[in-house]
Design a protein around this motif. Structure first.
Motif, mmCIF file in Angstrom:
data_model
loop_
_atom_site.group_PDB
_atom_site.id
_atom_site.type_symbol
_atom_site.label_atom_id
_atom_site.label_comp_id
_atom_site.label_asym_id
_atom_site.label_seq_id
_atom_site.Cartn_x
_atom_site.Cartn_y
_atom_site.Cartn_z
ATOM 1 N N GLY A 186 0.764 -1.241 0.000
ATOM 2 C CA GLY A 186 0.000 0.000 0.000
ATOM 3 C C GLY A 186 0.790 1.282 0.000
ATOM 4 O O GLY A 186 0.205 2.367 0.084
ATOM 5 N N PHE A 187 2.126 1.214 -0.093
ATOM 6 C CA PHE A 187 2.926 2.431 -0.143
ATOM 7 C C PHE A 187 2.956 2.990 -1.569
ATOM 8 O O PHE A 187 2.933 2.236 -2.544
ATOM 9 N N ARG A 188 3.025 4.313 -1.661
ATOM 10 C CA ARG A 188 3.342 4.956 -2.935
ATOM 11 C C ARG A 188 4.864 4.948 -3.045
ATOM 12 O O ARG A 188 5.551 5.451 -2.157
ATOM 13 N N VAL A 189 5.381 4.392 -4.133
ATOM 14 C CA VAL A 189 6.824 4.164 -4.219
ATOM 15 C C VAL A 189 7.445 4.902 -5.394
ATOM 16 O O VAL A 189 6.939 4.842 -6.521
ATOM 17 N N LEU A 190 8.545 5.598 -5.099
ATOM 18 C CA LEU A 190 9.386 6.212 -6.119
ATOM 19 C C LEU A 190 10.791 5.650 -5.949
ATOM 20 O O LEU A 190 11.365 5.721 -4.873
ATOM 21 N N CYS A 191 11.340 5.073 -7.021
ATOM 22 C CA CYS A 191 12.706 4.565 -7.003
ATOM 23 C C CYS A 191 13.639 5.579 -7.645
ATOM 24 O O CYS A 191 13.231 6.356 -8.523
ATOM 25 N N THR A 192 14.885 5.569 -7.226
ATOM 26 C CA THR A 192 15.901 6.421 -7.841
ATOM 27 C C THR A 192 17.072 5.563 -8.289
ATOM 28 O O THR A 192 17.318 4.489 -7.750
ATOM 29 N N ASP A 193 17.794 6.057 -9.306
ATOM 30 C CA ASP A 193 18.984 5.339 -9.759
ATOM 31 C C ASP A 193 19.801 6.276 -10.628
ATOM 32 O O ASP A 193 19.474 7.461 -10.784
ATOM 33 N N LEU A 194 20.886 5.745 -11.196
ATOM 34 C CA LEU A 194 21.727 6.498 -12.113
ATOM 35 C C LEU A 194 20.986 6.771 -13.425
ATOM 36 O O LEU A 194 20.021 6.086 -13.751
ATOM 37 N N GLU A 195 21.464 7.745 -14.176
ATOM 38 C CA GLU A 195 20.881 8.021 -15.487
ATOM 39 C C GLU A 195 21.002 6.796 -16.396
ATOM 40 O O GLU A 195 20.077 6.463 -17.136
ATOM 41 N N LYS A 196 22.150 6.112 -16.326
ATOM 42 C CA LYS A 196 22.361 4.866 -17.061
ATOM 43 C C LYS A 196 22.759 3.785 -16.053
ATOM 44 O O LYS A 196 23.944 3.524 -15.843
ATOM 45 N N PRO A 197 21.778 3.148 -15.444
ATOM 46 C CA PRO A 197 22.072 2.174 -14.390
ATOM 47 C C PRO A 197 22.881 0.991 -14.922
ATOM 48 O O PRO A 197 22.669 0.520 -16.040
ATOM 49 N N LEU A 198 23.787 0.487 -14.094
ATOM 50 C CA LEU A 198 24.595 -0.684 -14.444
ATOM 51 C C LEU A 198 23.898 -1.942 -13.949
ATOM 52 O O LEU A 198 24.484 -2.789 -13.278
ATOM 53 N N VAL A 199 22.627 -2.061 -14.293
ATOM 54 C CA VAL A 199 21.812 -3.160 -13.807
ATOM 55 C C VAL A 199 21.963 -4.358 -14.740
ATOM 56 O O VAL A 199 21.954 -4.217 -15.966
ATOM 57 N N ILE A 200 22.133 -5.534 -14.151
ATOM 58 C CA ILE A 200 22.329 -6.767 -14.902
ATOM 59 C C ILE A 200 21.006 -7.515 -15.093
ATOM 60 O O ILE A 200 20.646 -7.885 -16.210
ATOM 61 N N ARG A 201 20.284 -7.711 -14.008
ATOM 62 C CA ARG A 201 19.010 -8.454 -14.094
ATOM 63 C C ARG A 201 17.904 -7.508 -14.556
ATOM 64 O O ARG A 201 16.971 -7.170 -13.831
ATOM 65 N N ARG A 202 18.006 -7.115 -15.817
ATOM 66 C CA ARG A 202 17.161 -6.049 -16.356
ATOM 67 C C ARG A 202 15.682 -6.411 -16.425
ATOM 68 O O ARG A 202 14.825 -5.535 -16.361
ATOM 69 N N THR A 203 15.365 -7.691 -16.567
ATOM 70 C CA THR A 203 13.965 -8.090 -16.696
ATOM 71 C C THR A 203 13.199 -7.989 -15.383
ATOM 72 O O THR A 203 11.970 -8.007 -15.382
ATOM 73 N N VAL A 204 13.924 -7.885 -14.265
ATOM 74 C CA VAL A 204 13.270 -7.788 -12.957
ATOM 75 C C VAL A 204 13.803 -6.589 -12.181
ATOM 76 O O VAL A 204 13.901 -6.617 -10.956
ATOM 77 N N ALA A 205 14.122 -5.520 -12.900
ATOM 78 C CA ALA A 205 14.656 -4.308 -12.268
ATOM 79 C C ALA A 205 13.889 -3.094 -12.765
ATOM 80 O O ALA A 205 13.847 -2.829 -13.966
ATOM 81 N N PHE A 206 13.307 -2.348 -11.837
ATOM 82 C CA PHE A 206 12.596 -1.132 -12.226
ATOM 83 C C PHE A 206 13.535 -0.112 -12.853
ATOM 84 O O PHE A 206 13.089 0.778 -13.581
ATOM 85 N N ALA A 207 14.833 -0.231 -12.602
ATOM 86 C CA ALA A 207 15.807 0.668 -13.220
ATOM 87 C C ALA A 207 15.776 0.586 -14.731
ATOM 88 O O ALA A 207 16.159 1.537 -15.422
ATOM 89 N N SER A 208 15.305 -0.529 -15.294
ATOM 90 C CA SER A 208 15.248 -0.683 -16.746
ATOM 91 C C SER A 208 14.340 0.354 -17.396
ATOM 92 O O SER A 208 14.507 0.686 -18.574
ATOM 93 N N ALA A 209 13.379 0.880 -16.637
ATOM 94 C CA ALA A 209 12.493 1.909 -17.188
ATOM 95 C C ALA A 209 13.244 3.196 -17.500
ATOM 96 O O ALA A 209 12.774 4.015 -18.297
ATOM 97 N N LEU A 210 14.419 3.389 -16.899
ATOM 98 C CA LEU A 210 15.222 4.570 -17.209
ATOM 99 C C LEU A 210 15.810 4.483 -18.617
ATOM 100 O O LEU A 210 16.172 5.497 -19.213
ATOM 101 N N TYR A 211 15.912 3.280 -19.166
ATOM 102 C CA TYR A 211 16.323 3.091 -20.560
ATOM 103 C C TYR A 211 15.111 3.036 -21.496
ATOM 104 O O TYR A 211 15.102 3.649 -22.556
ATOM 105 N N ASP A 212 14.098 2.270 -21.088
ATOM 106 C CA ASP A 212 13.002 1.924 -21.991
ATOM 107 C C ASP A 212 11.716 2.701 -21.747
ATOM 108 O O ASP A 212 10.752 2.545 -22.494
ATOM 109 N N GLY A 213 11.674 3.503 -20.695
ATOM 110 C CA GLY A 213 10.481 4.304 -20.406
ATOM 111 C C GLY A 213 9.485 3.619 -19.503
ATOM 112 O O GLY A 213 8.782 4.274 -18.724
ATOM 113 N N ARG A 214 9.417 2.292 -19.590
ATOM 114 C CA ARG A 214 8.418 1.558 -18.820
ATOM 115 C C ARG A 214 8.844 0.104 -18.688
ATOM 116 O O ARG A 214 9.465 -0.463 -19.592
#
Length: 275
Positions: free
Chosen positions: A29-57
């Motif tokens: 029930g929390f309203r959630v905002l995540c933060t990360d780098l402009e170009k995150p060095l995320v590996i598990r992209r399919t299960v990372a909200f950081a991927s939206a920083l590349y793809d929009g959603r």
């Protein structure tokens, strides 16, 4: 901070562990905002909200997340039952939104700017933080008996520099860049690969799979990397569906975050006469 019926949580770091935390906070029930780098060095992209920083959603286990450019935009997404992520490496949104909860899931192995005064409840993941000084609670992130345990005084286990075992493999399952340069994948997350197979390329240098299994993680194309950086992850268990669901480790850590948050929320609501 004034009481809100729907509390705001900011999760700093939207990789796989931060996403597990954000997912469970959202489900509670929390309203959630995540933060990360402009170009995150995320590996598990399919299960990372950081991927939206590349793809929009991106949608992770039924929870949609969209990129925003200003903190106020997150409010409109929340009204549409959508989680938000913003490129904000220094966490400026903490001051502007004044959340009830801040979770440091950056996993830098050191504190890069979180303070115990950021919110009524500040939780940090893993080593580099001292509960009661840097934050209110620390969550153990090292695999083993204490994974996900809430630490109210002191620190988590120190960083060993060794990845946890998955399918009997630890260091060998992690693929690291052989040189500096731009990274481009040659296979896709979820693909079955064999030992020695080329899975990516950095400039003119091929990146080989160190063992057979399923390609569970792969860096985003076009990212500038340095030699030794983690660029891929192979799961020797060979089960493709594990690549597209939040890991057991992330969910265990997220459970510890929820325990800390709701324990503290009970206290501050009681202290403020909200119960």
């Amino acid at each position: 901070m004034a009481h809100r019926d729907i509390p705001i949580a900011i999760v700093k770091g939207a990789g796989d562990l931060g996403t597990g935390v954000a997912y469970r906070l959202w489900k509670c029930g929390f309203r959630v905002l995540c933060t990360d780098l402009e170009k995150p060095l995320v590996i598990r992209r399919t299960v990372a909200f950081a991927s939206a920083l590349y793809d929009g959603r991106i949608t992770v286990e039924g929870v949609p997340c969209e990129r925003v450019f200003y903190a106020d935009e997150a409010i409109y997404l929340w009204q549409r039952n959508t989680l938000a992520v913003i490129a904000d490496p220094v966490g400026r949104v903490v001051e502007s939104l004044q959340p009830e909860v801040v979770v440091d899931a950056i996993m830098a192995k050191r504190n890069v700017g979180t303070t115990i005064h950021d919110a009524p409840c500040v939780v940090a993941l893993g080593p580099g933080f001292v509960a009661g000084e840097d934050c209110h609670a620390v969550i153990e992130t090292q695999r083993g008996h204490d994974l996900g345990r809430v630490i109210w005084s002191g620190s988590a286990s120190p960083n060993t520099g060794m990845p946890g075992k998955v399918g009997g493999e630890d260091a060998r399952r992690v693929v690291r860049a052989p040189r500096d340069g731009l990274f481009y994948g040659r296979r896709a997350i979820g693909d079955s690969v064999e030992e020695g197979e080329v899975i990516a390329q950095i400039e003119d240098a091929p990146v080989h799979a160190p063992l057979g299994g399923v390609l569970r993680g792969l860096l985003h194309d076009g990212v500038q990397v340095s030699a030794g950086l983690k660029v891929a992850d192979i799961d020797p268990r060979g089960e493709p569906r594990y690549c597209f669901s939040i890991s057991d480790k992330a969910l265990a850590i997220a459970g510890g975050v929820l325990e800390a948050v709701f324990s503290m929320r009970e206290r501050w609501q009681t202290a403020n006469g909200k119960r």
